[in-house]
Design a protein around this motif. Structure first.
Motif, PDB file in Angstrom:
ATOM      1  N   SER A 116     -30.159  -5.939   6.961  1.00  0.00           N
ATOM      2  CA  SER A 116     -30.678  -4.592   6.278  1.00  0.00           C
ATOM      3  C   SER A 116     -32.116  -4.419   6.464  1.00  0.00           C
ATOM      4  CB  SER A 116     -30.242  -4.792   5.044  1.00  0.00           C
ATOM      5  OG  SER A 116     -31.097  -5.783   4.233  1.00  0.00           O
ATOM      6  N   CYS A 117     -32.624  -3.381   6.526  1.00  0.00           N
ATOM      7  CA  CYS A 117     -33.930  -2.807   6.614  1.00  0.00           C
ATOM      8  C   CYS A 117     -34.658  -2.596   5.432  1.00  0.00           C
ATOM      9  CB  CYS A 117     -33.902  -1.494   7.249  1.00  0.00           C
ATOM     10  SG  CYS A 117     -32.953  -1.355   9.248  1.00  0.00           S
ATOM     11  N   GLN A 155     -26.968   3.877   9.291  1.00  0.00           N
ATOM     12  CA  GLN A 155     -27.032   4.371  10.701  1.00  0.00           C
ATOM     13  C   GLN A 155     -26.219   3.563  11.722  1.00  0.00           C
ATOM     14  OE1 GLN A 155     -31.301   5.002  11.718  1.00  0.00           O
ATOM     15  NE2 GLN A 155     -31.713   5.466   9.402  1.00  0.00           N
ATOM     16  N   VAL A 156     -25.378   2.610  11.293  1.00  0.00           N
ATOM     17  CA  VAL A 156     -24.706   1.885  12.165  1.00  0.00           C
ATOM     18  C   VAL A 156     -23.293   1.901  11.592  1.00  0.00           C
ATOM     19  CG1 VAL A 156     -26.449   0.100  12.862  1.00  0.00           C
ATOM     20  CG2 VAL A 156     -24.803  -0.238  10.819  1.00  0.00           C
ATOM     21  N   LYS A 192     -27.660   6.429   4.354  1.00  0.00           N
ATOM     22  CA  LYS A 192     -28.465   5.140   4.356  1.00  0.00           C
ATOM     23  C   LYS A 192     -27.825   4.439   5.569  1.00  0.00           C
ATOM     24  CE  LYS A 192     -29.710   4.312  -0.534  1.00  0.00           C
ATOM     25  NZ  LYS A 192     -29.748   3.319  -1.534  1.00  0.00           N
ATOM     26  N   ASN A 204     -29.629  -0.707   3.381  1.00  0.00           N
ATOM     27  CA  ASN A 204     -29.543   0.158   4.406  1.00  0.00           C
ATOM     28  C   ASN A 204     -29.526  -0.518   5.891  1.00  0.00           C
ATOM     29  OD1 ASN A 204     -30.661   2.364   6.096  1.00  0.00           O
ATOM     30  ND2 ASN A 204     -32.484   2.233   5.414  1.00  0.00           N
ATOM     31  N   TYR A 205     -28.434  -0.305   6.648  1.00  0.00           N
ATOM     32  CA  TYR A 205     -28.457  -0.871   7.973  1.00  0.00           C
ATOM     33  C   TYR A 205     -28.850  -0.009   8.936  1.00  0.00           C
ATOM     34  CZ  TYR A 205     -25.800  -4.216   5.087  1.00  0.00           C
ATOM     35  OH  TYR A 205     -25.479  -4.947   4.077  1.00  0.00           O
ATOM     36  N   CYS A 206     -29.911   0.117   9.434  1.00  0.00           N
ATOM     37  CA  CYS A 206     -30.647   1.185  10.088  1.00  0.00           C
ATOM     38  C   CYS A 206     -30.746   0.902  11.488  1.00  0.00           C
ATOM     39  CB  CYS A 206     -32.039   1.532   9.695  1.00  0.00           C
ATOM     40  SG  CYS A 206     -33.318   0.078   9.838  1.00  0.00           S
ATOM     41  N   SER A 207     -30.644  -0.174  12.082  1.00  0.00           N
ATOM     42  CA  SER A 207     -30.487  -0.342  13.252  1.00  0.00           C
ATOM     43  C   SER A 207     -29.782  -1.508  13.972  1.00  0.00           C
ATOM     44  CB  SER A 207     -32.096  -0.557  14.153  1.00  0.00           C
ATOM     45  OG  SER A 207     -32.818  -1.695  13.077  1.00  0.00           O
ATOM     46  N   GLN A 208     -30.069  -2.838  13.575  1.00  0.00           N
ATOM     47  CA  GLN A 208     -29.466  -3.949  14.099  1.00  0.00           C
ATOM     48  C   GLN A 208     -28.104  -4.064  13.458  1.00  0.00           C
ATOM     49  OE1 GLN A 208     -30.878  -7.870  14.060  1.00  0.00           O
ATOM     50  NE2 GLN A 208     -31.533  -7.589  16.012  1.00  0.00           N
ATOM     51  N   ASN A 209     -26.994  -4.254  14.207  1.00  0.00           N
ATOM     52  CA  ASN A 209     -25.467  -4.733  13.981  1.00  0.00           C
ATOM     53  C   ASN A 209     -24.877  -5.674  14.293  1.00  0.00           C
ATOM     54  OD1 ASN A 209     -25.193  -3.684  16.676  1.00  0.00           O
ATOM     55  ND2 ASN A 209     -23.424  -2.141  15.786  1.00  0.00           N
ATOM     56  N   GLN A 210     -25.671  -6.505  14.854  1.00  0.00           N
ATOM     57  CA  GLN A 210     -25.081  -7.929  15.405  1.00  0.00           C
ATOM     58  C   GLN A 210     -25.341  -8.990  14.473  1.00  0.00           C
ATOM     59  OE1 GLN A 210     -26.968  -8.660  19.478  1.00  0.00           O
ATOM     60  NE2 GLN A 210     -25.751  -6.900  20.601  1.00  0.00           N
TER      61      GLN A 210
END
Length: 319
Positions: free
Chosen positions: A194-195, A14-15, A12, A173-179
């Motif tokens: 989270s997505c 991705q970051v 789950k 699920n943290y799939c793309s953004q992490n800021q």
């Protein structure tokens, strides 16, 4: 624990880390905030350490009220230290990355300390209620045993009830953004990245706020309502004034503590993103009370002032 959660849900995630951006909208000059925030942090540490020294060295302060104040000082230092070193690192050195397990751990500790502070305020309100409304029973009710049991209960209550907060956040699920547009890992700020659906996170956050903070505040208000009712029935204006003066410092700190929590909650519920005001209030709420609590008590409490003069070796008469 949070590392295991992350590993068990690796598909789950991705970051691998979050980036704490600091104060939204003022990134170019936010480093200037390091000076006032750093001074507040130093004041919080030094003032609370001084309070602990005064209470430990002054025999007249070996009372339940001051035991609770000493516990509050420890909680305040823990809360400030949980967030301020990282915030100062972000502002001064742009060290804004934080691993997911570290972020979830910080989230948990912040919730524990804030809940603990609320619980200690409640214990202090009960202490004042018994002292003013039932003074003859005070020595038999508010004992050292009571202080220990109340503190242990509050510690267990907050440490156990807040466990689901980071666990639920870690399951998103943290799939793309992490800021993260924040200086610290707040629950709603992190889960907003989270997505997938984060409804359960929001529900539990509100449930926690209403059951812990809401019940504490309700009982505190009830205690002071009963105190006020008891004081107003007294014939002696001097006696009433003396009774209320012992509660003034407590009421000032409670008002600030819970008012900011309410403002932060309203701001979060009405905005999809975390605005500058909400972030600033959130940070200040975690550093101003630790700095303000010992100062207000020292200014308003005669016994603490005397202890302070003794510790500082000041020969001041009639204080």
């Amino acid at each position: 624990m949070f590392q295991d959660l992350r590993d068990s849900n690796s598909s789950k995630f991705q970051v691998s880390q979050f980036i704490l951006m600091g104060f939204p909208g003022i990134h170019s000059w936010q480093h200037w905030l390091s000076l006032p925030l750093g001074l507040l942090y130093l004041l919080a540490l030094s003032a609370n350490i001084l309070i602990l020294i005064i209470i430990s060295q002054e025999a007249t302060l070996y009372q339940p009220m001051y035991h609770f104040l000493g516990i509050l000082a420890v909680v305040d230092m823990g809360l400030a230290t949980t967030i301020m070193p990282k915030i100062l690192a972000i502002l001064l050195f742009n060290a804004n990355t934080i691993s997911l397990p570290e972020c979830f751990a910080q989230m948990y500790v912040i919730h524990c300390f804030v809940g603990m502070e609320s619980g200690i305020f409640l214990c202090m309100a009960i202490d004042r209620y018994i002292a003013i409304c039932q003074p003859l029973r005070y020595p038999s009710i508010i004992t050292e045993s009571f202080v220990i049991k109340a503190t242990v209960f509050m510690a267990l209550r907050n440490s156990l009830s807040t466990i689901p907060v980071p666990i639920l956040a870690a399951q998103r699920n943290y799939c793309s953004q992490n800021q993260i547009e924040h200086c610290l890992c707040s629950n709603l700020g992190v889960t907003s990245l989270s997505c997938d659906d984060r409804t359960i996170n929001s529900i539990y956050q509100r449930l926690l706020a209403w059951t812990l903070m809401g019940s504490d505040l309700g009982l505190i208000v009830l205690s002071y309502a009963l105190i006020l009712h008891s004081v107003l029935k007294r014939n002696s204006a001097e006696s009433a004034s003396k009774a209320l003066s012992t509660c003034t410092s407590h009421l000032i700190l409670i008002f600030f503590f819970y008012t900011v929590i309410v403002v932060i909650s309203i701001t979060h519920s009405r905005a999809m993103t975390v605005p500058l005001i909400a972030v600033l209030l959130n940070v200040l709420h975690n550093v101003i009370p630790p700095a303000l609590n010992p100062v207000v008590y020292a200014l308003k409490n005669k016994e603490l002032r005397r202890g302070l003069y003794k510790v500082l070796k000041l020969d001041i008469k009639g204080k």
